[in-house]
Design an enzyme around this catalytic site. Structure first.
Site, PDB file in Angstrom:
ATOM      1  N   GLY A   1      -6.668   8.849   9.832  1.00  0.00           N
ATOM      2  CA  GLY A   1      -5.394   7.536   8.631  1.00  0.00           C
ATOM      3  C   GLY A   1      -4.838   6.546   9.052  1.00  0.00           C
TER       4      GLY A   1
ATOM      5  N   LEU B   1      -9.475   3.487  19.120  1.00  0.00           N
ATOM      6  CA  LEU B   1      -9.264   3.859  18.009  1.00  0.00           C
ATOM      7  C   LEU B   1     -10.561   4.533  18.111  1.00  0.00           C
ATOM      8  CD1 LEU B   1      -9.770  -0.074  16.187  1.00  0.00           C
ATOM      9  CD2 LEU B   1      -7.701   1.303  16.221  1.00  0.00           C
TER      10      LEU B   1
ATOM     11  N   SER C   1       3.593  16.426   0.320  1.00  0.00           N
ATOM     12  CA  SER C   1       3.244  15.541  -0.467  1.00  0.00           C
ATOM     13  C   SER C   1       5.283  16.249  -1.187  1.00  0.00           C
ATOM     14  CB  SER C   1       2.886  14.325  -0.841  1.00  0.00           C
ATOM     15  OG  SER C   1       3.531  14.318  -2.216  1.00  0.00           O
TER      16      SER C   1
ATOM     17  N   ARG D   1      -2.369   2.039   9.107  1.00  0.00           N
ATOM     18  CA  ARG D   1      -1.456   1.709   7.884  1.00  0.00           C
ATOM     19  C   ARG D   1      -0.420   2.986   7.096  1.00  0.00           C
ATOM     20  NH1 ARG D   1      -4.478  -0.831   2.815  1.00  0.00           N
ATOM     21  NH2 ARG D   1      -5.884   0.878   2.470  1.00  0.00           N
TER      22      ARG D   1
ATOM     23  N   TYR E   1      -4.094  15.418  -6.790  1.00  0.00           N
ATOM     24  CA  TYR E   1      -3.179  15.309  -5.209  1.00  0.00           C
ATOM     25  C   TYR E   1      -1.839  16.031  -5.290  1.00  0.00           C
ATOM     26  CZ  TYR E   1      -0.618  12.258  -1.945  1.00  0.00           C
ATOM     27  OH  TYR E   1      -0.145  11.943  -0.691  1.00  0.00           O
ATOM     28  N   SER E   2      -1.789  17.058  -6.396  1.00  0.00           N
ATOM     29  CA  SER E   2      -0.561  17.750  -6.294  1.00  0.00           C
ATOM     30  C   SER E   2      -1.758  19.726  -6.161  1.00  0.00           C
ATOM     31  CB  SER E   2      -0.741  18.234  -7.670  1.00  0.00           C
ATOM     32  OG  SER E   2       0.538  17.103  -8.447  1.00  0.00           O
TER      33      SER E   2
ATOM     34  N   ASN F   1      -3.062  13.321   7.971  1.00  0.00           N
ATOM     35  CA  ASN F   1      -3.024  12.458   7.721  1.00  0.00           C
ATOM     36  C   ASN F   1      -3.607  11.619   6.476  1.00  0.00           C
ATOM     37  OD1 ASN F   1      -0.096  10.052   7.041  1.00  0.00           O
ATOM     38  ND2 ASN F   1      -1.337   8.770   7.277  1.00  0.00           N
TER      39      ASN F   1
ATOM     40  N   LYS G   1      -2.249  19.033  -1.885  1.00  0.00           N
ATOM     41  CA  LYS G   1      -1.279  18.817  -1.120  1.00  0.00           C
ATOM     42  C   LYS G   1      -0.688  20.045  -1.425  1.00  0.00           C
ATOM     43  CE  LYS G   1      -1.850  14.622   0.822  1.00  0.00           C
ATOM     44  NZ  LYS G   1      -1.728  14.152   1.958  1.00  0.00           N
TER      45      LYS G   1
ATOM     46  N   ILE H   1       7.695   6.926  -0.726  1.00  0.00           N
ATOM     47  CA  ILE H   1       8.165   6.383   0.416  1.00  0.00           C
ATOM     48  C   ILE H   1       7.379   5.165   0.589  1.00  0.00           C
ATOM     49  CG2 ILE H   1       7.047   6.049   3.507  1.00  0.00           C
ATOM     50  CD1 ILE H   1       9.329   8.771   2.373  1.00  0.00           C
TER      51      ILE H   1
END
Length: 244
Positions: free
Chosen positions: A9, A57, A142, A12, A155-156, A90, A159, A188
């Site tokens: 990832g 890449l 996170s 970006r 998401y919780s 990441n 992570k 962030i």
């Protein structure tokens, strides 16, 4: 022997910042993973090269086990003298919403990106690291995985599981001089947080501001260095003072 660092990832945000910091440190040939945004990945590569480092890449979807193995196997066969010493897991996505209205697709995609991504990439290289008796693995977690965040049950969960996997794997491979740590960023400044009300949310942060991707990258750079050789199985918060 060409020593390499793979960052997933990496086109970006935090991933790009990590690439730039590792390029500045100039210890590794950088493998810059991306899924679809080649233009952004090329910008990361250009920045890496402008800093005097070398990289390339690697396009694959970390959630796709067959594709990940195919791309990494071809790369390894083409670079027989190369050795991946560093893995930065990441890659991650958000699909926020209250759990009561969360479609399965949003649950599934978020967990697969974080957890299958961790498995597919790390599992490919772990035996090679064990044979070489050296490795640095850093998983980008996170604050949501540490304390849980409303509207981010998926998401919780992803992570939080990544943090548990970090602690378990660290114990399995420590004797072979492989460290496994997690970094848990708070708010962030990245594309992922661009839609948030930064001014309002900053009031909840003791330091009064969002963090910068470069600040996370500095921590990752430390963890993959020899300076952190006795640190493993840790979850390091970088969140401006937010705690549960």
């Amino acid at each position: 022997m060409k020593k390499c660092a793979l960052i997933t990832g990496a086109s970006r945000g935090i991933g790009r910042a990590i690439c730039e910091k590792l390029a500045y440190d100039n210890h590794y040939h950088l493998l810059i993973n991306y899924q679809s945004n080649k233009e952004a990945a090329l910008q990361t590569l250009d920045k890496v090269q402008s800093l005097g480092a070398v990289g390339e890449l690697l396009c694959f979807d970390v959630t796709n086990k067959e594709q990940t193995q195919e791309v990494l196997t071809l790369w390894q066969e083409t670079n027989k003298e190369a050795l991946v010493e560093v893995i930065i897991n990441n890659a991650g996505i958000t699909r926020d919403g209250l759990f009561m209205w969360m479609p399965y697709e949003d649950w599934d995609k978020v967990l697969k990106t974080t957890l299958d991504g961790f498995y597919n990439v790390t599992h490919f290289f772990i035996q090679k690291m064990l044979r070489n008796r050296y490795g640095r693995i850093v998983n980008i977690a996170s604050v949501s995985g540490v304390k849980g965040t409303e509207g981010q049950v998926n998401y919780s969960a992803a992570k939080g599981a990544l943090i548990a996997a970090t602690k378990a794997l660290a114990q399995e491979v420590a004797k072979r001089n492989i460290t496994v740590n997690a970094v848990a960023p708070g708010f962030i400044q990245t594309d992922m947080t661009a839609s948030l009300d930064e001014k309002e949310l900053s009031k909840r942060i003791p330091m009064g501001r969002f963090g910068k991707a470069e600040e996370v990258a500095n921590l990752v750079s430390f963890l993959v260095s020899d300076k952190a050789s006795y640190i493993t199985g840790e979850v390091i918060n970088i969140n401006g003072g937010i705690y549960s």
